[in-house]
Scaffold this active site. Structure first.
Site: not given
Ligand code: CP3
Length: 347
Positions: A22, A26, A35, A72, A150
């Protein structure tokens, strides 16, 4: 050779390579700006220019050894035909939930995902063209088990109950979802590599909720199938697995999946992994991790001490510095800069 690729070939580096899960997100004001410009989170993922831009943002601030594709793990569910959205303050919503064998008829066959995912492959191409020569590009996907949790719950859940319930009630029906996801994921990753990804990471965030006898069917076997199929097509592209919080099951994962590297969550002692996990894999295994991401919020001496300790512990073995989970939105970019400085300069 790029340092990350060198280490993933099994050659230790005096200064270990570093990147963060990540690393685009944010906690960076420039991410929040892009975003907002994109509209929804999915629009951002499916707009190659903007997704490439946020992939590159952390590299402008920090001397990382890798870029990770901005996308994602839930895009695969979207491409298979479930409706996916990210609701502010609530997280992902997937509808309708897929929790019985009959629900699988709502989904497309694994071969029909690429039209929807084409912008992701374009993002990979754009990033590969733009990254500096020493930086490696990581492509990724969610592991079938985690994505299935999910899809079954219709969103995030604290206990992954919907998938676990389906798995016990109807192992064959649930197995069909896992198999569909396995085939779709391997084709998705194949296209990412064809577009320029040099390393693959498979995120199995919820691997740790499975008991050992189910871990094999839903985590180890799908991962091994993906690793083997990609290995036949792309023998030089290493795969890093991340069976988060899976305790002693890390050993079977390391022994049986064929991954080049294993990412460790915060609970796994590096000293233990360095001996036992590497031995379980037959002596050849690259380790990654496992700084507590909270230290990127709090910083200070505790951060520096922890990083120095990790690097000291892993001297002489192929090792990649990273956190044990993703950076959180309240992390301070200054602390990320400190982390990189401690690794690079040994301060
Ligand atoms: O790592 C990186 O920088 C690359 C991008 C990346 C994202 N998600 C961007 C993202 C990667 C590799 C992921 C993986 C991901 N996504 C996982 C596995 C890794 C982990 O964290 O356990 C999972 C479970 C997800 C599913 C997911 N995506 C959830 C549950 C959420 C919501 C969480 C939240 O805090 O709102 C996301 C959204 C997400 N994916 C964001 C980002 C930067 C935040 C969304 C936003 O900008 O509003």
């Amino acid at each position: 050779m790029k340092k990350l690729l060198q280490v993933l070939c099994g050659e230790p580096s005096e200064i270990p390579p570093i990147w963060l899960m990540r690393q685009a997100g944010r906690y960076l004001p420039e991410y929040r700006a892009t975003r907002t410009k994109a509209g929804s989170f999915l629009d951002l993922c499916y707009s190659p220019e903007l997704a490439a831009e946020v992939t590159l943002q952390p590299l402008r601030r920090f001397d990382f050894d890798a870029a990770i594709l901005f996308a994602d793990i839930l895009l695969i569910a979207d491409a298979l035909g479930q409706e996916v959205s990210f609701v502010e303050g609530k997280g992902p919503v997937l509808s309708p939930p897929i929790r019985r064998r009959e629900d699988l008829t709502c989904l497309r066959p694994s071969g029909e995902i690429h039209e929807r995912l084409a912008p992701v492959y374009e993002t990979v191409r754009l990033v590969r063209e733009a990254i500096p020569g020493h930086v490696a590009l990581i492509g990724f996907a969610g592991a079938p088990w985690t994505v299935a949790t999910y899809m079954a719950a219709g969103g995030g859940s604290s206990d992954q109950a919907a998938a676990r319930e389906w798995m016990y009630r109807d192992p064959e029906g649930f197995g069909a979802l896992i198999d569909l996801l396995t085939e779709a994921t391997l084709e998705y990753l194949d296209r990412q590599i064809a577009a320029g990804a040099e390393v693959i990471k498979i995120f199995d965030t919820w691997a740790g909720v499975l008991p050992a006898e189910r871990f094999d069917r839903y985590v180890t076997q799908p991962t091994r199938r993906i690793v083997e199929a990609l290995g036949e097509r792309w023998p030089d592209v290493p795969v890093i697995g991340f069976p988060r919080c899976s305790g002693a099951n890390y050993l079977t994962f390391a022994a049986e999946t064929g991954v080049a590297g294993v990412a460790l969550d915060t609970s796994v002692p590096l000293s233990w992994a360095r001996t036992h996990l590497v031995e379980a894999a037959g002596g050849r295994l690259v380790l990654q991790g496992n700084l507590d991401p909270m230290l990127l919020v709090t910083g200070g001496e505790a951060l520096k001490e922890a990083v120095r300790g990790m690097v000291r512990e892993m001297t002489g073995v192929p090792y990649i510095v990273n956190a044990g989970h993703g950076i959180t939105p309240d992390a301070d970019p200054e602390n990320v800069a400190t982390l990189v400085r401690v690794v690079r300069e040994g301060i």
